[in-house]
Design a protein around this motif. Structure first.
Motif, PDB file in Angstrom:
ATOM      1  N   ARG B  38      44.319  27.279  31.112  1.00  0.00           N
ATOM      2  CA  ARG B  38      43.934  28.421  31.953  1.00  0.00           C
ATOM      3  C   ARG B  38      43.037  27.897  33.066  1.00  0.00           C
ATOM      4  O   ARG B  38      42.017  27.273  32.808  1.00  0.00           O
ATOM      5  CB  ARG B  38      43.177  29.446  31.134  1.00  0.00           C
ATOM      6  N   ILE B  40      40.840  28.953  36.378  1.00  0.00           N
ATOM      7  CA  ILE B  40      40.255  30.095  37.078  1.00  0.00           C
ATOM      8  C   ILE B  40      39.875  29.659  38.485  1.00  0.00           C
ATOM      9  O   ILE B  40      39.065  28.748  38.674  1.00  0.00           O
ATOM     10  CB  ILE B  40      39.034  30.652  36.317  1.00  0.00           C
ATOM     11  N   LYS B  44      40.983  34.696  40.452  1.00  0.00           N
ATOM     12  CA  LYS B  44      42.367  34.681  39.975  1.00  0.00           C
ATOM     13  C   LYS B  44      42.505  33.682  38.835  1.00  0.00           C
ATOM     14  O   LYS B  44      41.843  32.655  38.803  1.00  0.00           O
ATOM     15  CB  LYS B  44      43.315  34.293  41.108  1.00  0.00           C
ATOM     16  N   GLU B  45      43.391  34.015  37.908  1.00  0.00           N
ATOM     17  CA  GLU B  45      43.594  33.127  36.776  1.00  0.00           C
ATOM     18  C   GLU B  45      45.059  32.758  36.697  1.00  0.00           C
ATOM     19  O   GLU B  45      45.927  33.606  36.842  1.00  0.00           O
ATOM     20  CB  GLU B  45      43.168  33.857  35.498  1.00  0.00           C
ATOM     21  N   THR B  47      48.049  29.621  34.970  1.00  0.00           N
ATOM     22  CA  THR B  47      48.262  28.618  33.933  1.00  0.00           C
ATOM     23  C   THR B  47      48.747  27.326  34.579  1.00  0.00           C
ATOM     24  O   THR B  47      49.584  27.342  35.473  1.00  0.00           O
ATOM     25  CB  THR B  47      49.308  29.116  32.932  1.00  0.00           C
ATOM     26  N   PHE B  87      39.834  27.174  27.030  1.00  0.00           N
ATOM     27  CA  PHE B  87      40.639  27.156  28.244  1.00  0.00           C
ATOM     28  C   PHE B  87      42.056  26.645  27.977  1.00  0.00           C
ATOM     29  O   PHE B  87      42.930  26.786  28.808  1.00  0.00           O
ATOM     30  CB  PHE B  87      39.969  26.291  29.318  1.00  0.00           C
TER      31      PHE B  87
END
Lengths: 205, 122
Positions: B38, B40, B44-45, B47, B87
Motif C-alpha cells: 500500500r 500513500i 491517495k492510496e 497498490t 503496509f
C-alpha cells in the motif's frame, strides 16, 4: 498521579496502528498493595509505601513480618516509598491506572559496568592518532588541569571510575499498551536496568 | 512461552489484523515473490507490486524483515520489507528456488541468466 513497582521483562519492537515500528520495553508491573501511607500532618509529606512480588511469610524476617501484619498485607519481596501519591493502606494498585498515551517516568538501578575508562564513561575522544608513535594514548584522558596555578586538580574533574549501577530515571516515556490480565505495561523506548530488575513507574501529570 | 514471547506474539497478531489478516505464505531465500504494498501519496492510496528473488531473511519476533532483489531496466534493485508491516497487502510466492545458503548476497554479482540457472536447476 499513579505509580507502580515492577520488573523489567525485556525489549522488543512494537508496531503502531499507523504501521510505524517503535522500540518498546515490556514491564511486568504490580499488583502493588499500599503498606504505609505518609501524610502531611503526621510525616510532613505525602507518600505511599508500595509492595511488589509476594513471597511466603517464612522468607521475611520478624521486623518486616510485623510491618506487613500491621497493614494486613501479605509479605512481598520489595518495598518502595513513592512521594506525591495518595492511596489508603490495603488498597491495591494495578496497571489499570495507566492508559495508552500516558507519559511516565521510570527509575531503576542501571546496569553496572565496573571500572571504566574516560572514553566509555564520559564520552571523551581520547588523545591523538593511532599511528605516528602515539598509539599508547588513544583512550587516555589528556590533561586534567593547569600547572603551578592552581597546583591542584579541581573537584569534579571527570576521570575513570565505577560506571553504572546507580539509580537512573528516564522521564517522559510514552505508554504504548496496557495488558491488565497479564499485569504488563508496554512503554516506548528503553529504561534503565537489566532484565528482571526492579523498576519504579510514576505517571507524569 | 515466557512473557516477552507472549507480547511479541500479540504485537504480531495486532499488526496482522491491521492488514486484514492476510496469510503469510512460507517462503525463504531463493524463492521469487511478489509483494503488494500500500503506497500513500498525499491523500491517495494505491497498490504497488514488487517482484523479485528473496535473498535474505533476518530478525526475530515482530522485527523480522526480508530482502527482495530484482533487476529493473538493467539496474539491480533491492528492497527490505518488514514481514509484519501493515503496509504490505499480500505476499505471494511465484516460484520456488533451490539454494543451499541462507543469505544469497552472491547473486549481486551475477547476470539474470546466471541467477535463473543457479536457482532453478531442474
Amino acid at each position: 498521579m499513579a505509580a507502580l513497582l515492577g520488573r523489567k521483562v525485556g525489549m522488543t519492537a512494537y508496531i503502531t496502528d499507523s504501521g510505524e515500528y517503535v522500540p518498546c520495553t515490556v514491564i511486568e508491573a504490580g499488583p502493588c498493595p499500599v503498606v504505609l501511607r505518609r501524610t502531611l500532618e503526621r510525616d510532613g509529606y505525602e507518600a505511599v509505601q508500595l509492595a511488589f512480588d509476594p513471597i511466603p511469610e517464612r522468607k521475611v524476617n520478624r521486623p518486616l513480618r510485623g510491618h506487613f501484619a500491621k497493614s494486613g498485607v501479605q509479605p512481598h519481596r520489595y518495598l518502595r516509598e513513592i512521594r506525591g501519591i495518595a492511596a489508603d493502606v490495603g488498597q491495591v494498585l494495578t496497571v489499570e491506572q495507566f492508559a495508552p498515551g500516558d507519559r511516565v517516568k521510570v527509575s531503576a538501578t542501571s546496569i553496572g559496568r565496573g571500572f571504566q575508562g574516560v572514553v566509555k564513561r564520559h564520552h571523551f575522544g581520547g588523545v591523538g592518532m593511532a599511528t605516528h608513535g602515539q598509539s599508547d594514548r588513544t583512550r587516555a584522558p589528556g590533561s586534567i588541569g593547569a600547572s603551578s596555578f592552581p597546583s591542584r586538580v579541581f573537584p569534579g574533574m571527570r576521570m575513570a571510575g565505577r560506571m553504572g549501577g546507580r539509580r537512573t530515571t528516564i522521564r517522559n516515556l510514552e505508554v504504548l499498551q496496557v495488558l491488565p490480565e497479564e499485569n504488563l505495561l508496554l512503554v516506548k523506548g528503553s529504561i534503565p536496568g537489566a532484565p528482571n530488575a526492579l523498576v519504579e513507574i510514576v505517571k507524569l501529570s | 512461552m515466557n512473557k516477552l514471547q507472549k507480547v511479541e506474539q500479540m504485537v504480531i497478531e495486532q499488526a496482522l489484523a491491521l492488514r486484514g489478516n492476510t496469510e503469510i505464505p512460507e517462503f525463504g531465500p531463493g524463492d521469487t515473490v511478489t509483494v503488494s504494498l500500500r503506497v500513500i501519496e498525499g491523500d491517495k492510496e494505491r497498490t504497488q507490486n514488487f517482484t523479485g528473488v528473496v535473498i535474505a531473511r533476518r530478525g526475530s519476533g515482530p522485527n523480522q524483515t526480508f530482502r527482495v532483489r530484482k533487476i529493473s531496466n538493467g539496474v539491480g534493485v533491492e528492497r527490505v520489507f518488514p514481514l509484519y508491516s501493515p503496509f504490505i497487502q499480500s505476499i505471494t510466492v511465484e516460484r520456488r528456488g533451490h539454494v543451499r545458503r541462507a543469505k544469497l548476497f552472491y547473486l549481486r554479482g551475477m547476470s539474470e541468466r546466471k541467477i535463473r540457472r543457479k536457482l532453478h536447476q531442474d
